[in-house]
Scaffold this active site. Sequence first.
Site, PDB file in Angstrom:
ATOM      1  N   CYS A   1       0.879  -1.175   0.000  1.00 16.77           N
ATOM      2  CA  CYS A   1       0.000   0.000   0.000  1.00 16.77           C
ATOM      3  C   CYS A   1       0.914   1.222   0.000  1.00 16.77           C
ATOM      4  O   CYS A   1       2.069   1.141   0.434  1.00 16.77           O
ATOM      5  CB  CYS A   1      -0.871  -0.022   1.251  1.00 16.77           C
ATOM      6  SG  CYS A   1      -1.708   1.539   1.638  1.00 16.77           S
TER       7      CYS A   1
ATOM      8  N   SER B   1       1.074   3.588   1.957  1.00 17.13           N
ATOM      9  CA  SER B   1       1.552   3.965   3.297  1.00 17.13           C
ATOM     10  C   SER B   1       2.879   3.269   3.648  1.00 17.13           C
ATOM     11  O   SER B   1       3.675   3.816   4.423  1.00 17.13           O
ATOM     12  CB  SER B   1       0.485   3.657   4.351  1.00 17.13           C
ATOM     13  OG  SER B   1      -0.722   4.325   4.019  1.00 17.13           O
TER      14      SER B   1
ATOM     15  N   HIS C   1       6.409   5.583   4.594  1.00 11.34           N
ATOM     16  CA  HIS C   1       7.368   5.400   5.686  1.00 11.34           C
ATOM     17  C   HIS C   1       8.789   5.209   5.149  1.00 11.34           C
ATOM     18  O   HIS C   1       9.740   5.802   5.648  1.00 11.34           O
ATOM     19  CB  HIS C   1       6.953   4.181   6.521  1.00 11.34           C
ATOM     20  CG  HIS C   1       7.824   3.969   7.729  1.00 11.34           C
ATOM     21  ND1 HIS C   1       7.748   4.763   8.842  1.00 11.34           N
ATOM     22  CD2 HIS C   1       8.805   3.061   7.979  1.00 11.34           C
ATOM     23  CE1 HIS C   1       8.630   4.340   9.740  1.00 11.34           C
ATOM     24  NE2 HIS C   1       9.287   3.318   9.233  1.00 11.34           N
TER      25      HIS C   1
ATOM     26  N   HIS D   1       1.077  -4.010   5.804  1.00 11.37           N
ATOM     27  CA  HIS D   1      -0.093  -3.964   6.687  1.00 11.37           C
ATOM     28  C   HIS D   1      -1.354  -4.385   5.955  1.00 11.37           C
ATOM     29  O   HIS D   1      -2.446  -4.207   6.471  1.00 11.37           O
ATOM     30  CB  HIS D   1      -0.239  -2.556   7.274  1.00 11.37           C
ATOM     31  CG  HIS D   1      -0.424  -1.501   6.219  1.00 11.37           C
ATOM     32  ND1 HIS D   1       0.593  -1.082   5.415  1.00 11.37           N
ATOM     33  CD2 HIS D   1      -1.519  -0.829   5.817  1.00 11.37           C
ATOM     34  CE1 HIS D   1       0.134  -0.177   4.557  1.00 11.37           C
ATOM     35  NE2 HIS D   1      -1.147  -0.007   4.782  1.00 11.37           N
TER      36      HIS D   1
ATOM     37  N   CYS E   1      -6.364  -3.067   4.172  1.00 17.76           N
ATOM     38  CA  CYS E   1      -6.202  -1.604   4.184  1.00 17.76           C
ATOM     39  C   CYS E   1      -6.937  -0.928   3.032  1.00 17.76           C
ATOM     40  O   CYS E   1      -8.027  -0.399   3.204  1.00 17.76           O
ATOM     41  CB  CYS E   1      -4.730  -1.199   4.204  1.00 17.76           C
ATOM     42  SG  CYS E   1      -4.568   0.601   4.251  1.00 17.76           S
TER      43      CYS E   1
HETATM   44  N1  LIG Z   1      -6.596   7.251   5.679  1.00 20.50           N
HETATM   45  C1  LIG Z   1      -6.214   5.988   5.706  1.00 20.50           C
HETATM   46  O1  LIG Z   1      -6.609   5.215   6.590  1.00 20.50           O
HETATM   47  C2  LIG Z   1      -5.322   5.472   4.636  1.00 20.50           C
HETATM   48  C3  LIG Z   1      -5.197   4.100   4.445  1.00 20.50           C
HETATM   49  C4  LIG Z   1      -4.461   3.627   3.351  1.00 20.50           C
HETATM   50  C5  LIG Z   1      -3.810   4.489   2.528  1.00 20.50           C
HETATM   51  N2  LIG Z   1      -3.899   5.826   2.775  1.00 20.50           N
HETATM   52  C6  LIG Z   1      -3.262   6.794   1.886  1.00 20.50           C
HETATM   53  O2  LIG Z   1      -4.063   6.916   0.720  1.00 20.50           O
HETATM   54  C7  LIG Z   1      -3.245   7.391  -0.342  1.00 20.50           C
HETATM   55  C8  LIG Z   1      -3.430   6.539  -1.584  1.00 20.50           C
HETATM   56  O3  LIG Z   1      -2.930   5.225  -1.376  1.00 20.50           O
HETATM   57  P1  LIG Z   1      -2.793   4.209  -2.617  1.00 20.50           P
HETATM   58  O4  LIG Z   1      -2.228   2.955  -2.068  1.00 20.50           O
HETATM   59  O5  LIG Z   1      -4.055   4.165  -3.397  1.00 20.50           O
HETATM   60  O6  LIG Z   1      -1.643   4.993  -3.448  1.00 20.50           O
HETATM   61  P2  LIG Z   1      -1.228   4.975  -4.994  1.00 20.50           P
HETATM   62  O7  LIG Z   1       0.143   5.523  -5.029  1.00 20.50           O
HETATM   63  O8  LIG Z   1      -1.466   3.655  -5.612  1.00 20.50           O
HETATM   64  O9  LIG Z   1      -2.248   6.002  -5.666  1.00 20.50           O
HETATM   65  C9  LIG Z   1      -2.101   7.388  -5.648  1.00 20.50           C
HETATM   66  C10 LIG Z   1      -2.666   7.931  -6.967  1.00 20.50           C
HETATM   67  O10 LIG Z   1      -2.678   9.353  -6.890  1.00 20.50           O
HETATM   68  C11 LIG Z   1      -2.323   9.874  -8.169  1.00 20.50           C
HETATM   69  N3  LIG Z   1      -1.865  11.248  -8.024  1.00 20.50           N
HETATM   70  C12 LIG Z   1      -0.644  11.700  -7.642  1.00 20.50           C
HETATM   71  N4  LIG Z   1      -0.632  13.056  -7.652  1.00 20.50           N
HETATM   72  C13 LIG Z   1      -1.860  13.462  -8.057  1.00 20.50           C
HETATM   73  C14 LIG Z   1      -2.457  14.726  -8.278  1.00 20.50           C
HETATM   74  N5  LIG Z   1      -1.776  15.860  -8.078  1.00 20.50           N
HETATM   75  N6  LIG Z   1      -3.752  14.763  -8.677  1.00 20.50           N
HETATM   76  C15 LIG Z   1      -4.433  13.628  -8.889  1.00 20.50           C
HETATM   77  N7  LIG Z   1      -3.922  12.395  -8.717  1.00 20.50           N
HETATM   78  C16 LIG Z   1      -2.651  12.311  -8.306  1.00 20.50           C
HETATM   79  C17 LIG Z   1      -1.253   8.909  -8.648  1.00 20.50           C
HETATM   80  O11 LIG Z   1      -1.090   8.982 -10.058  1.00 20.50           O
HETATM   81  C18 LIG Z   1      -1.838   7.560  -8.196  1.00 20.50           C
HETATM   82  O12 LIG Z   1      -2.673   6.983  -9.170  1.00 20.50           O
HETATM   83  C19 LIG Z   1      -1.820   7.397   0.215  1.00 20.50           C
HETATM   84  O13 LIG Z   1      -1.540   8.691   0.712  1.00 20.50           O
HETATM   85  C20 LIG Z   1      -1.899   6.434   1.364  1.00 20.50           C
HETATM   86  O14 LIG Z   1      -0.872   6.652   2.322  1.00 20.50           O
HETATM   87  C21 LIG Z   1      -4.655   6.330   3.791  1.00 20.50           C
HETATM   88 ZN   LIG Z   2      -2.470   1.094   3.732  1.00 21.39          ZN
END
Ligand SMILES: NC(=O)c1ccc[n+]([C@@H]2O[C@H](COP(=O)([O-])OP(=O)(O)OC[C@H]3O[C@@H](n4cnc5c(N)ncnc54)[C@H](O)[C@@H]3O)[C@@H](O)[C@H]2O)c1
Ligand SMILES: [Zn+2]
Length: 414
Positions: free
Chosen positions: A83, A85, A89, A105, A212
């Site tokens: 993921c 996250s 880290h 995770h 997650c």
């Molecule tokens: N709140 C929570 O409990 C929780 C849980 C899991 C993940 N997260 C967070 O969620 C986020 C996404 O996780 P993921 O695994 O899907 O990540 P990921 O890297 O697979 O996806 C992120 C996406 O955002 C796009 N992106 C980047 N910059 C952008 C912009 N300026 N405008 C539009 N799109 C843009 C990327 O191209 C990518 O497709 C991360 O920050 C992660 O840490 C939060």
């Molecule tokens: Zn996660």
Amino acid sequence: MDGIARISSFFLLSVLLQSSLNSSLGSAQSIISAGKMATAGKVIKCRAAVAWEPDQPVVIEEIEVAPPQASEVRIKIVATSVCHSDLYHLLQSMHKDGFPTVLGHEGAGIVESVGSGVTEFQPGDKVIPLFLCQCKECRFCKSPRTNQCERAWTRVRQEIMAGVESRFTCKGKRVHQFMGTSTFSEYTVINQIAVTKIDPAAPLDKVCLLGCGICTGYGAAVNTAKVEPGSTCAVFGLGAVGLAAVMGCKAAGAKRIIAIDINPDKAEKAKVLGATDFVNPKDHNKPIHEVIAGMTNGGVDFSLECVGNVEVMLSALESSMEAWGVSVIVGWTDMYDISIRPRHLICGRTWKGSMFGGFKGKDGVAEMVKAYLEKKVRLDEFITHNMTLDQINDAIELMKNCKCIRAVMTVSPQ
Ligand SMILES: NC(=O)c1ccc[n+]([C@@H]2O[C@H](COP(=O)([O-])OP(=O)(O)OC[C@H]3O[C@@H](n4cnc5c(N)ncnc54)[C@H](O)[C@@H]3O)[C@@H](O)[C@H]2O)c1
Ligand SMILES: [Zn+2]
Ligand SMILES: *[C@@H]1O[C@H](CO)[C@@H](O)[C@H](O)[C@H]1NC(C)=O
Ligand SMILES: [Zn+2]
């Protein structure tokens, strides 16, 4: 000899011993129970991906996993995925005290043994580790207003993203358990409040995603934003989290779902999961919130930020209708502040955050596993790569370069 081989020779030895004592033994069941006896109560040496330092490839090492103590469960991880996250880290926050650690995770596995006082789990149970625990006894767990738990590691050691305790050592050093889970390991030990038992029919190489990303995005739309039937939504960032948010908006009955990403390759998957429009901010020479306002007569009813970028968080807020828009921050960062003009909220917008999609850990994950088995939520569409734990650095590169939605790694044979 690697950990798997060592454990299997344990299996074989105990099976042979037992067989000579009791000639009726030899069925698959007896092999499994002999295996349990071989490892329960002992330190297990097994393979894990250790992140020794920030911004460096992780290393597959032999680690020692101590037996579970009171209220703890030792789990054989069968499948796990990466993921964003984990990358946050390793590559972004890089907190000096957060290493060495075993990342991961989003995983699923089988209980190997349990510590004293554990009655909810038995060896052989299929389980999913939870980075957000649910003790069911604290004032947070008892309240329907939150999915936080007062016993969560996040309340103690947020900055290093690790549980308070660790049952891992490697080369004489104590190794952190990232987010209390550490699923990039053949075995892990977790307090029973951070483990949920799932339907034995669940395929672990698919439902690991519910640890997650999918619960986070789906729940952010359904539980936190509380998307309404007939509404208009915008989802920023189309990784697994954002795509799951799109799926959640669709499930909640949204009429129009605008999916936004700077990577045009994400458009197709977003449409499969329910998006009606795709917008690439790079195709426009005005701010993205103006583009969205133009498409929707003033803004969307619900917007969700699934990137982890404070500028995008502001864009998402401003893309929501000034009079009643609800905007949810889902993407993770603990490195920057945001400032806004109060006017953006005073006229009627609501700005919220969502951790783990608002799901209470144990209840939510078990419920989502059931929903997957009943074909009410999709997981298979999110898996773009099948790999093994040995390919962990390739999986990290894929995610870093935005070349995958989820890469699922097989960790141990089932
Ligand atoms: N709140 C929570 O409990 C929780 C849980 C899991 C993940 N997260 C967070 O969620 C986020 C996404 O996780 P993921 O695994 O899907 O990540 P990921 O890297 O697979 O996806 C992120 C996406 O955002 C796009 N992106 C980047 N910059 C952008 C912009 N300026 N405008 C539009 N799109 C843009 C990327 O191209 C990518 O497709 C991360 O920050 C992660 O840490 C939060
Ligand atoms: Zn996660
Ligand atoms: C991953 O493996 C599953 C079988 O578990 C298969 O159905 C799926 O098509 C594979 N996905 C990819 C992208 O190879
Ligand atoms: Zn609690």
